[in-house]
Design a protein around this motif. Structure first.
Motif: not given
Length: 178
Positions: A126-147
């Protein structure tokens, strides 16, 4: 004065206890998914496989140590994989030797261990899913991370929990029904 006389009614003698009355209660057959069954072994090895895949996928990313939730997922997946592997081996041994793993101490150990590990892996997923959603959807920095890797590891952790939950519930039910 009108007095009634007491009357004695004949009473049948109580039935004699026979051998059939002293037979212990018949327990329900082993439910698939309980320790020492083929279903239990399948659940254990499914937990193990999903936890190891989650652990390996997350550990192969270079930037997972920078996020605490991902470190927690790695630790929880490692613990889940060790617990599931050891109990899976014990299940296979019990099946090969023909032993029953329905001892109350063994079942209580399994129930507590399954409860702890399933809670840890669920919280980490659950914690990892929250961070993954934050990185991918909210911050929109999937191009810089390993989403994609983060999502895959999180999904595998949820699948490991999904396989661990029946093991915990069946052990707890077996313990409570004694």
């Amino acid at each position: 004065m009108s007095v009634t006389n007491g009357s004695v009614h004949p009473v049948d003698a109580p039935p004699l206890q026979t051998e059939a009355a002293n037979v212990p209660r018949v327990r329900m057959k082993d439910v698939q998914g309980m320790p020492g069954t083929i279903g239990g072994s399948f659940l254990r090895f499914a937990q193990f496989v999903f936890a190891v895949v989650s652990l390996c996928v997350m550990a192969t990313t270079a930037d997972f140590p920078s996020v605490t939730a991902f470190c927690y997922l790695v630790a929880a997946a490692g613990l889940q994989s060790l617990w599931s592997l050891s109990l899976g081996i014990l299940d296979v041994y019990a099946l090969l030797v023909g032993r029953c793993l329905q001892n109350s101490r063994v079942v209580s150990l399994f129930a507590v261990g399954d409860g702890v590990t399933s809670t840890l892996i669920f919280a980490a997923a659950c914690a990892s899913a929250g961070i993954t959603v934050l990185i991918g959807n909210d911050l929109g920095v999937c191009s810089q991370n390993h989403c994609l890797e983060f999502e895959t590891a999180t999904a595998m952790a949820f699948l490991s929990w999904f396989c661990a939950l029946p093991s915990f519930l069946l052990n707890f039910w077996s313990l409570a029904s004694r």
